[in-house]
Scaffold this motif. Structure first.
Motif, PDB file in Angstrom:
ATOM      1  N   LYS A  91       3.343  -0.353  -2.312  1.00 36.21           N
ATOM      2  CA  LYS A  91       3.277   1.159  -2.510  1.00 36.21           C
ATOM      3  C   LYS A  91       3.076   1.842  -1.903  1.00 36.21           C
ATOM      4  O   LYS A  91       3.627   3.434  -1.850  1.00 36.21           O
ATOM      5  CB  LYS A  91       3.984   1.166  -3.774  1.00 36.21           C
ATOM      6  CG  LYS A  91       2.624   1.250  -4.452  1.00 36.21           C
ATOM      7  CD  LYS A  91       2.583   1.575  -6.261  1.00 36.21           C
ATOM      8  CE  LYS A  91       3.015   0.061  -7.145  1.00 36.21           C
ATOM      9  NZ  LYS A  91       0.897  -0.336  -6.474  1.00 36.21           N
ATOM     10  N   HIS A 139      -5.684  -1.214 -14.322  1.00 32.95           N
ATOM     11  CA  HIS A 139      -5.443  -0.226 -13.165  1.00 32.95           C
ATOM     12  C   HIS A 139      -5.592   0.850 -13.570  1.00 32.95           C
ATOM     13  O   HIS A 139      -4.690   1.701 -14.433  1.00 32.95           O
ATOM     14  CB  HIS A 139      -4.156  -0.514 -11.804  1.00 32.95           C
ATOM     15  CG  HIS A 139      -3.933   0.425 -11.538  1.00 32.95           C
ATOM     16  ND1 HIS A 139      -4.609   0.774 -10.063  1.00 32.95           N
ATOM     17  CD2 HIS A 139      -2.655   1.613 -11.228  1.00 32.95           C
ATOM     18  CE1 HIS A 139      -4.296   2.337  -9.773  1.00 32.95           C
ATOM     19  NE2 HIS A 139      -2.946   2.152 -10.306  1.00 32.95           N
ATOM     20  N   THR A 178      -5.395   7.350 -10.545  1.00 31.43           N
ATOM     21  CA  THR A 178      -5.197   6.866  -9.725  1.00 31.43           C
ATOM     22  C   THR A 178      -6.337   8.111  -8.965  1.00 31.43           C
ATOM     23  O   THR A 178      -5.836   8.548 -10.109  1.00 31.43           O
ATOM     24  CB  THR A 178      -3.717   7.177  -8.611  1.00 31.43           C
ATOM     25  OG1 THR A 178      -3.997   7.193  -7.480  1.00 31.43           O
ATOM     26  CG2 THR A 178      -2.887   8.443  -8.781  1.00 31.43           C
ATOM     27  N   GLY A 229      -7.149   3.339  -7.579  1.00 29.12           N
ATOM     28  CA  GLY A 229      -7.393   4.007  -8.658  1.00 29.12           C
ATOM     29  C   GLY A 229      -8.662   5.322  -7.322  1.00 29.12           C
ATOM     30  O   GLY A 229      -8.961   5.683  -7.605  1.00 29.12           O
ATOM     31  N   GLU A 256      -7.325  -3.739  -5.555  1.00 29.25           N
ATOM     32  CA  GLU A 256      -5.737  -3.316  -4.931  1.00 29.25           C
ATOM     33  C   GLU A 256      -5.596  -1.741  -4.759  1.00 29.25           C
ATOM     34  O   GLU A 256      -5.140  -1.065  -4.712  1.00 29.25           O
ATOM     35  CB  GLU A 256      -4.944  -3.834  -6.585  1.00 29.25           C
ATOM     36  CG  GLU A 256      -5.063  -4.282  -6.871  1.00 29.25           C
ATOM     37  CD  GLU A 256      -3.581  -4.677  -8.006  1.00 29.25           C
ATOM     38  OE1 GLU A 256      -3.534  -3.490  -8.194  1.00 29.25           O
ATOM     39  OE2 GLU A 256      -3.790  -6.255  -8.750  1.00 29.25           O
ATOM     40  N   GLY A 300      -5.271   1.806  -3.248  1.00 25.65           N
ATOM     41  CA  GLY A 300      -4.089   2.098  -1.779  1.00 25.65           C
ATOM     42  C   GLY A 300      -4.809   3.649  -1.420  1.00 25.65           C
ATOM     43  O   GLY A 300      -5.157   2.962  -0.244  1.00 25.65           O
ATOM     44  N   ARG A 301      -4.862   4.892  -1.996  1.00 27.32           N
ATOM     45  CA  ARG A 301      -4.976   5.463  -0.946  1.00 27.32           C
ATOM     46  C   ARG A 301      -6.705   6.324  -0.261  1.00 27.32           C
ATOM     47  O   ARG A 301      -6.322   6.531   1.059  1.00 27.32           O
ATOM     48  CB  ARG A 301      -5.198   6.832  -1.691  1.00 27.32           C
ATOM     49  CG  ARG A 301      -5.630   7.214  -3.073  1.00 27.32           C
ATOM     50  CD  ARG A 301      -5.814   8.188  -3.912  1.00 27.32           C
ATOM     51  NE  ARG A 301      -4.173   7.987  -4.475  1.00 27.32           N
ATOM     52  CZ  ARG A 301      -3.091   8.774  -4.643  1.00 27.32           C
ATOM     53  NH1 ARG A 301      -2.990   9.789  -3.805  1.00 27.32           N
ATOM     54  NH2 ARG A 301      -2.528   8.161  -5.227  1.00 27.32           N
ATOM     55  N   TYR A 325       0.795   7.245   0.126  1.00 28.84           N
ATOM     56  CA  TYR A 325       2.706   7.778  -0.338  1.00 28.84           C
ATOM     57  C   TYR A 325       3.522   7.853   0.357  1.00 28.84           C
ATOM     58  O   TYR A 325       5.138   8.277   0.044  1.00 28.84           O
ATOM     59  CB  TYR A 325       1.247   8.410  -1.707  1.00 28.84           C
ATOM     60  CG  TYR A 325       1.285   7.121  -2.342  1.00 28.84           C
ATOM     61  CD1 TYR A 325       1.721   6.020  -3.415  1.00 28.84           C
ATOM     62  CD2 TYR A 325      -0.646   6.782  -3.065  1.00 28.84           C
ATOM     63  CE1 TYR A 325       0.613   4.961  -3.795  1.00 28.84           C
ATOM     64  CE2 TYR A 325      -0.905   6.348  -3.564  1.00 28.84           C
ATOM     65  CZ  TYR A 325      -0.541   5.389  -3.795  1.00 28.84           C
ATOM     66  OH  TYR A 325      -1.285   4.189  -4.906  1.00 28.84           O
TER      67      TYR A 325
HETATM   68  C1  LIG Z   1      -1.066  -1.481  -9.973  1.00 30.99           C
HETATM   69  C2  LIG Z   1      -1.609  -1.119  -9.048  1.00 30.99           C
HETATM   70  N1  LIG Z   1      -2.106  -0.591  -8.467  1.00 30.99           N
HETATM   71  C3  LIG Z   1      -2.872  -0.550  -7.335  1.00 30.99           C
HETATM   72  C4  LIG Z   1      -1.987   0.663  -6.680  1.00 30.99           C
HETATM   73  C5  LIG Z   1      -2.997   1.861  -5.618  1.00 30.99           C
HETATM   74  O1  LIG Z   1      -3.190   2.710  -5.868  1.00 30.99           O
HETATM   75  P1  LIG Z   1      -4.064   3.658  -5.398  1.00 30.99           P
HETATM   76  O2  LIG Z   1      -4.178   3.827  -4.387  1.00 30.99           O
HETATM   77  O3  LIG Z   1      -5.198   5.296  -6.882  1.00 30.99           O
HETATM   78  O4  LIG Z   1      -5.694   2.936  -5.295  1.00 30.99           O
HETATM   79  C6  LIG Z   1      -1.110   1.799  -7.820  1.00 30.99           C
HETATM   80  C7  LIG Z   1      -0.733   2.390  -7.817  1.00 30.99           C
HETATM   81  O5  LIG Z   1       0.224   2.693  -8.189  1.00 30.99           O
HETATM   82  C8  LIG Z   1      -0.501   0.751  -9.030  1.00 30.99           C
HETATM   83  O6  LIG Z   1       0.377   0.581  -9.452  1.00 30.99           O
END
Ligand SMILES: Cc1ncc(COP(=O)(O)O)c(C=O)c1O
Lengths: 351, 454, 80
Positions: free
Chosen positions: B85, B217, B220, B258, B306, B308-309, B403
């Motif tokens: 995502k 999780h 974030t 996060g 996991e 992301g950002r 995002y």
């Molecule tokens: C279940 C889960 N994992 C990982 C992420 C990625 O988070 P981040 O971009 O804060 O690292 C999210 C983002 O909302 C999430 O809902």
């Protein structure tokens, strides 16, 4: 060294806003000029163009504007490098809470270019922060007001039982409301959460006598100087208008205990509340000299000058006595300058 | 005869007052950014139009490798799973997959996207509260990791298993108090009130599911490393209980995402670059907690992340153009850009750093930066000090990789081109700008509305 | 559109309005324009000189001139 060395000692100081809610800079400089037995060149660092110290040329030799803390470490370091090239600074004494984070983070890099500081570390700075104070107090067995971080108004009922009224309801960032009934507490909760968001901090109200302690730690657990003071009169902003040095071994013990527990390095101020039972509550810890620091010089323990000696590597033995019953009375003074000076500072960032 | 004329700048005066003015403050924003990975900003704009998103493959790989190094130098078994995502353009996902990342998805379409990219089913983590039965069946068939979010899902999963001859591999998502508020307790099963343990015993009691992992999780853009230490220790506690009381060893702990990128939050006093902890700090907090928990060496769980950002935000740029300058009724200057919150969704919570893309004089002005939408909330920066910008000048918005390319809205204008610069400095179009044709492809107009007569 | 008489300008581009106590800084071209205004030149004269001297389109200058006037007005520097 002595006053016969030709080159003056160059010290930079912030907090030149000697206004009705004053910064400590001008008081620090006065203490330095009196307490150090050698010629000084005082560099002022200012954020705004009308900080009085900028225009008081017998207090500050030269002022440079520096970036607001919010501009970040890189911008500050670049500016300090520029000033350093002009002035060859030996020591910087920051005096604002908001700027400390940046100066502490920079202290190693400043040392590399020959500028010394005498500051607490980031962990010490954060441990005494409002939101961590309770944990800190519990850990080191200090009395601190009980508080709880809450997200739901329903939690107020239980807290009222635990803490008793009045309750101090505090916003996440700013503002505190004293509530004497559950209705008032609820109202305060909704008002502050609408304004600042969650969470809300609810604190036990401590009634008593307010006392302030200015102290200096050597970073190894020793308090080099401790001066307790009670405000005699305050302004409508709650700032000291006049204050008097006190003799009270318990206060000295408290400050000693604080320095031992934290290994605090540098100046700080404890805001104490002494309740009816004589318990000493730490209400707040300010991680820098207070605005009334000149009183420490007046009472025989010149803390700013001592800090400079320690920053220069001198081993300083703890002070053992000070004059009790010394009073400071703050007065205002209309200093005259010309619009040209104001324009020059505003446009070029130095004066 | 050619006379050399002087460079023009619009005339401008600035009131000197005590507080607001401080040009020594924001100097760092005042550097023209003319090249991204060696490719000129102007040439990118010329070729791909304005606005345009640009991603640096080099920076993505560097971020990923640094994060992996932070964890692997502290803990023996580490696996990252790219959180789709955050940015699910296939080219982006495949950079991560080439680097060794699994996939983390939260919907049927993301799941199929991961399969389409060639991720083996057993390396896809399926999260989220909204998994449809047909998605779940597909995931079971592919031996993917199903992370259960709530009891209703758990019961329906047990039911679905009656029709399957395979035992699905599952984990539960756990929410908990980590000292950071608000608690994200709407996702997963709560730790403190025993819900999580209850779910675990039900899973094992059912005999139909294979509990292999524990997931959380906790939020974030988290600023406290201590929160991860608490989360890790609570998951470790659950894992130990699973082994000792239910004789079910846990194979992996998934600490979710996060970690913050170095963007500055709106309203934050100090800039993000100075204040956010590094991946190293988080790695230290998490791995030292797990290592200290007392697992036997051969029973150490796999650690999954996991993120992301933190892995992509600073690899993304948005290039745009000044449409107009205005003066507001209170005298403030307003600059209108050709991009707004429609494609820069993160402007709602970040104070994005913005650089001019060409040389400028040293005069600067405080201004509001608006987007082109016809709505009041379309504000890119409430107040930013920038050099005097003229119509047609270009700017670069920094750290927009996370995002935006998934939460963007097709509102008033179309979504623009997305370009990735490869490690050799060659730009590639990785997502084409949307067109009217694309937009109307999904529309059906009833026959009686096909013609109008004005 | 005349500058108030008592406005003080300095070589460095500082402006001081003795009637209000406000100070302003200006960029070089603004300082130049102010000087021309003080010398009593008309706006068309000033614009012509600027077009001659600087690399700028007439349309752009025209637009900026309107903005310039509104800045002076906001700053209370113009004769009513
Ligand atoms: C279940 C889960 N994992 C990982 C992420 C990625 O988070 P981040 O971009 O804060 O690292 C999210 C983002 O909302 C999430 O809902």
């Amino acid at each position: 060294m002595d006053k016969h060395t030709k080159k003056p000692l160059v010290i930079a100081v912030t907090g030149l806003n000697a206004i009705d809610s004053p910064g400590p800079g001008v008081a620090v400089i006065r203490a330095l000029r009196e307490g150090l037995d050698r010629e000084l060149r005082i560099i002022g660092f200012s954020y705004e163009s009308l900080e009085p110290g900028i225009y008081m040329h017998d207090i500050v030799d030269k002022t440079y504007q520096i970036p607001y803390p919010s501009a970040g470490i890189k911008a500050l370091f670049e500016r300090l490098n520029y000033i350093h090239a002009e002035e060859g600074m030996e020591i910087i004494i920051p005096n604002f809470d908001a700027e400390l984070y940046n100066f502490i983070r920079l202290s190693d890099r400043l040392a590399e270019i020959g500028i010394r500081t005498f500051l607490p570390n980031i962990e010490q700075l954060e441990a005494r922060d409002k939101i961590n104070l309770l944990k800190f107090g519990k850990k080191h067995k200090f009395h601190v007001p009980e508080d709880k971080v809450i997200n739901k108004a329903e939690e107020l009922n239980k807290l009222a039982e635990d803490f008793g009224y009045p309750l101090v309801v505090k916003g996440k960032y700013y503002e505190a409301i004293i509530a004497y009934t559950i209705e008032q507490a609820h109202k305060a909760f909704y008002k502050l959460s609408a304004k600042w968001g969650h969470p809300i901090i609810v604190q036990q109200f401590i009634n008593g006598t307010e006392i302030n302690i200015a102290a200096l730690g050597d970073g190894e657990g020793n308090a080099i100087s401790i001066i307790p003071m009670r405000k005699l009169y305050i302004t409508d902003k709650g700032k000291a208008w006049a204050g008097i040095t006190l003799e009270d071994q318990e206060l000295i013990d408290l400050a000693n205990h604080f320095v031992k527990a934290t290994k605090w390095k540098g100046g700080f101020e404890l805001e104490i509340m002494k309740d009816a039972k004589g318990h000493l509550y730490i209400m707040e810890v300010n991680p820098r000299f207070p605005a009334w620091i000149y009183l420490t010089a007046g009472a025989g323990q010149n803390q700013p000058a001592t800090l400079v000696k320690m920053a220069l590597g001198e081993k300083v033995a703890p002070f053992t006595k000070y004059e009790v019953g010394k009073i400071f009375i703050r007065y205002s003074w209309d200093h005259i300058t010309d619009v040209k000076e104001f324009q020059h500072l505003s446009a070029y960032g130095e004066l | 005869m050619i006379t050399q004329k002087l460079i023009y700048e619009r005339p401008f005066i600035k009131k000197m007052n005590a507080g607001l003015m401080n040009k020594f403050g924001t100097r760092t924003e005042f550097q023209a950014l003319k090249y991204i990975d060696g490719v000129s900003v102007k040439s990118l704009l010329a070729e791909y139009g304005s606005p345009v998103f640009v991603l640096s493959e080099k920076q993505i790989r560097r971020n990923y490798q640094n994060a992996v190094r932070s964890f692997k130098t502290r803990y023996p078994k580490v696996q990252f799973a790219w959180s789709y995502k955050t940015n699910y353009i296939n080219a982006v996902c495949n950079v991560f997959h080439q680097e060794g990342s699994w996939a983390e998805v939260v919907s049927g379409f993301e799941y199929r996207k991961a399969l389409g990219n060639g991720v083996p089913g057993n390396k896809i983590i399926f999260n989220g509260p909204d998994k449809h039965p047909e998605d779940i069946l597909l995931a079971i068939k592919n031996d993917s990791l199903l992370h259960i979010d709530h009891f209703d899902e758990l019961y329906s999963l047990i039911e679905l298993c009656d029709t399957q001859d395979k035992k699905p591999r599952v984990a539960i998502r756990v929410n908990m108090d980590t000292g950071v508020y608000p608690i994200w307790d709407r996702f997963g099963f709560n730790y403190e009130n025993g819900q999580a343990w209850n779910a675990i015993t039900k899973i094992i009691g059912s005999g139909k599911l294979k509990l292999v992992g524990l997931h959380c999780h906790i939020g974030t853009y988290m600023l406290a490393t201590s929160a991860y230490a608490i989360a890790a220790s609570k998951l470790c506690e659950l894992a130990t209980n699973c082994k000792n009381q239910l004789h079910t060893p846990i194979q992996y702990l998934d600490l979710g995402g996060g970690f913050p990128s170095t963007n500055t939050l709106r309203g934050a006093y100090l800039p993000g670059v100075d204040t956010v902890p590094s991946v190293d700090d988080f790695a230290e907090a998490i791995t030292s907690t797990i290592l200290a928990h007392g697992f036997k060496q051969d029973e150490l769980p796999l650690l999954i992340l996991e993120s992301g950002r933190v892995l992509i935000d600073d690899a993304g740029y948005l290039l745009g153009t000044v449409l107009a300058n205005k003066r507001l009724s209170d005298g403030r200057r307003a600059t209108i850009m050709d991009f707004g919150v429609n494609i820069l969704f993160t402007a709602f919570w970040y104070e994005h750093k913005i650089s001019p893309a060409q040389d400028f004089t040293h005069h600067s002005e405080d201004m509001v930066l608006y987007g082109p939408l016809c709505m009041n909330i379309d504000v890119v920066r409430e107040s930013v000090n920038l050099p005097l910008l003229n119509r047609g000048d270009n700017v670069v918005v920094h750290k927009v990789g996370a995002y935006n390319m998934t939460q963007w809205m097709q509102f008033i204008s179309m979504r623009p081109n997305v370009v990735m610069i490869d490690e050799k400095g060659n730009p590639h179009l990785i997502r084409k700008a949307e067109t009217l044709g694309y937009l109307e492809m999904q529309e059906e107009t009833p026959t009686h509305l096909k013609s109008i007569n004005l | 559109m005349k500058l108030k008489k008592n406005i003080a300008t300095s070589e460095n581009g500082f402006i001081f309005n003795p009637a209000t106590g406000d100070s302003f800084s200006s960029n070089p071209i603004a300082a130049e324009i102010l000087q021309m205004m003080k010398d009593g030149k008309s706006s068309s004269q000033i614009k012509a000189e600027l077009l001659d001297k600087y690399h700028v389109e007439e349309l752009q200058l025209e637009r900026d001139w309107d903005d310039w006037m509104s800045q002076l007005k906001d700053a209370n520097l113009l004769e009513q």
